[in-house]
Design an enzyme around this catalytic site. Structure first.
Site, PDB file in Angstrom:
ATOM      1  CE  LYS A 132       1.575  11.317   0.745  1.00  0.00           C
ATOM      2  NZ  LYS A 132       1.022  12.407   1.545  1.00  0.00           N
ATOM      3  CG  PHE A 148       5.887   8.242   6.690  1.00  0.00           C
ATOM      4  CD1 PHE A 148       5.835   8.383   8.077  1.00  0.00           C
ATOM      5  CD2 PHE A 148       4.693   8.332   5.980  1.00  0.00           C
ATOM      6  CE1 PHE A 148       4.629   8.603   8.732  1.00  0.00           C
ATOM      7  CE2 PHE A 148       3.483   8.552   6.631  1.00  0.00           C
ATOM      8  CZ  PHE A 148       3.450   8.693   8.004  1.00  0.00           C
ATOM      9  CG  ASP A 183       5.141   3.513   0.452  1.00  0.00           C
ATOM     10  OD1 ASP A 183       4.448   4.187  -0.337  1.00  0.00           O
ATOM     11  OD2 ASP A 183       5.045   3.617   1.686  1.00  0.00           O
TER      12      ASP A 183
HETATM   13  N1  PLP Z   1       3.704   5.929   2.347  1.00  0.00           N
HETATM   14  C1  PLP Z   1       4.325   7.054   1.981  1.00  0.00           C
HETATM   15  C2  PLP Z   1       5.570   6.965   1.170  1.00  0.00           C
HETATM   16  C3  PLP Z   1       3.821   8.299   2.365  1.00  0.00           C
HETATM   17  O1  PLP Z   1       4.461   9.415   2.003  1.00  0.00           O
HETATM   18  C4  PLP Z   1       2.636   8.349   3.131  1.00  0.00           C
HETATM   19  C5  PLP Z   1       2.078   9.629   3.579  1.00  0.00           C
HETATM   20  O2  PLP Z   1       2.732  10.634   3.641  1.00  0.00           O
HETATM   21  C6  PLP Z   1       2.015   7.149   3.477  1.00  0.00           C
HETATM   22  C7  PLP Z   1       2.570   5.959   3.066  1.00  0.00           C
HETATM   23  C8  PLP Z   1       0.757   7.138   4.287  1.00  0.00           C
HETATM   24  O3  PLP Z   1      -0.305   7.569   3.508  1.00  0.00           O
HETATM   25  P1  PLP Z   1      -1.679   8.045   4.176  1.00  0.00           P
HETATM   26  O4  PLP Z   1      -1.401   9.304   4.904  1.00  0.00           O
HETATM   27  O5  PLP Z   1      -2.598   8.226   2.997  1.00  0.00           O
HETATM   28  O6  PLP Z   1      -2.121   6.943   5.064  1.00  0.00           O
END
Ligand code: PLP
Length: 373
Positions: free
Chosen positions: A240, A126, A211
């Site tokens: 986050k 994700f 990520d």
């Molecule tokens: N990347 C990862 C691994 C995530 O867990 C998330 C959100 O859960 C995101 C990107 C996206 O982040 P945001 O919701 O702050 O756009």
């Protein structure tokens, strides 16, 4: 808009690892605003830093010098595997990944490799909800209805080296992964697999993008989760936990790669504003001190959860696979004053504030025992 299936509770205040609803009922929070509230609620240093900054200056834009960003960038780079790195600040995880995707493409364009733009990502990963980050997210339920997606992504299964090898070709510019897939169900990348990924990236000149939006800033017991492995990513993305509840995201890239972003290449009005940076500074300082405790409480938590079934994850990013849809468990736990969350369908996710203590783990386990048996 109706984009979330919201639970029937409103919280009005928080304290440490507890949230309180309108009737002043207390809930033990094992979700932390989805891995965001790293220092819990009402942390005195974080609250003070934000209040002081609000009184002085809330926002200046990125048209002027921003010493708050300089300081936080230095702190992030200090903890990166190479000090030869630069940071771009934004506001969220999706925005950080969007920027990372752009940076990968620009890097190869600048090198004269015009056709090298494709990025390999992993099923159940994700990366966010914007077009680039959603197209990087190899999950049908996230992408369905939004086609055509951004072109240039190839998907493979995590920990399947042969599939990965087959997916690589002359146009592969990057491999982007989470070392523990958060939204996909707390799926861990294997160390041996990651070693090979690093080796392939080096040999083929492919950029490695980790990520760390969910795993970063101490969540797994290391400041960055890639440090559990023999990895030297070219780019990582953060969000986050970085602001401890204040929105902030970041891209950290090796200097050679970062240099492809020049004035005008990319931007963000709010990115890394003084309030966000004031929070991030406190979070980084405090999380650094918490790391040994995160590992200790995390191990204690993991062991305790094993009595209920298969447990996955590291540090304070844990998943308990209950083998069936766990939304019912989430609701029952809520009735008993415990906040947990369901990810990847059948996995209960535990991503508590990083200040959580063993006594809170015991409290959580007792409620879970009630709910699961
Ligand atoms: N990347 C990862 C691994 C995530 O867990 C998330 C959100 O859960 C995101 C990107 C996206 O982040 P945001 O919701 O702050 O756009």
């Amino acid at each position: 808009m109706d984009t979330y299936k919201r639970l029937p509770i409103s919280f009005v205040k928080g304290e440490g690892v507890y949230l309180y609803d309108e009737k002043n009922r207390r809930y033990l929070d094992m979700v932390a605003g989805v891995a965001v509230n790293a220092l819990g609620y009402g942390h005195p240093k974080l609250t003070k830093a934000l209040c002081q900054q609000v009184e002085k200056l809330m926002h200046v834009s990125n048209l002027f010098q921003n010493p708050w960003q300089d300081e936080v960038a230095s702190m992030l780079v200090e903890r990166f595997h190479t000090k030869d790195a630069k940071v771009f600040f934004c506001n969220s995880g999706a925005e950080a990944n969007e920027g990372a995707i752009k940076l990968v493409r620009k890097y190869f364009k600048d090198k004269g490799e015009k056709n090298r733009y494709r990025i390999i990502t992993f099923y159940k990963g994700f990366h966010g909800r914007t077009y680039g980050s959603m197209s990087a997210t190899a999950q049908e339920k996230i992408q369905k209805g939004f086609e055509p997606l951004l072109e240039g992504f190839d998907y493979v299964n995590l920990n399947k080296l042969d599939e990965l090898r087959r997916a690589i070709n002359n146009s592969t510019a990057g491999i982007m992964l989470e070392v523990i897939q958060g939204e996909g169900g707390i799926n861990e990348a294997e160390g041996e697999f990651l070693n090979k990924v690093q080796e392939l990236c080096r040999r083929e000149g492919i950029l490695l993008i980790v990520d760390e939006v969910q795993t970063g800033i101490g969540r797994t017991g290391r400041f960055y989760a890639y440090e559990h492995f023999d990895l030297k990513p070219d780019i990582i993305t953060l969000a986050k936990g970085l602001g401890g509840g204040f929105p902030i995201g970041a891209i950290i890239a090796r200097d050679e790669v970062a240099r492809s972003f020049i004035p005008g290449s990319h931007g963000s009005t709010f990115g890394g504003n003084p309030m966000a940076c004031a929070c991030a500074k406190v979070v980084i300082e405090e999380v650094e001190k918490l790391l040994p405790k995160i590992r200790e409480v995390g191990d204690y938590f993991k062991n305790a959860l094993k009595t209920f079934g298969k447990v996955k994850g590291k540090g304070l990013m844990l998943g308990l696979d209950v083998g069936e849809d766990c939304q019912d468990v989430v609701l029952k736990a809520l009735e008993k004053g415990l906040i947990i969350n369901c990810t990847g369908g059948s996995v209960i996710r535990f991503v508590p504030p990083l200040v959580v203590e063993k006594e809170h783990v015991d409290e959580c386990i007792n409620i879970l025992r009630d709910v699961l048996t």
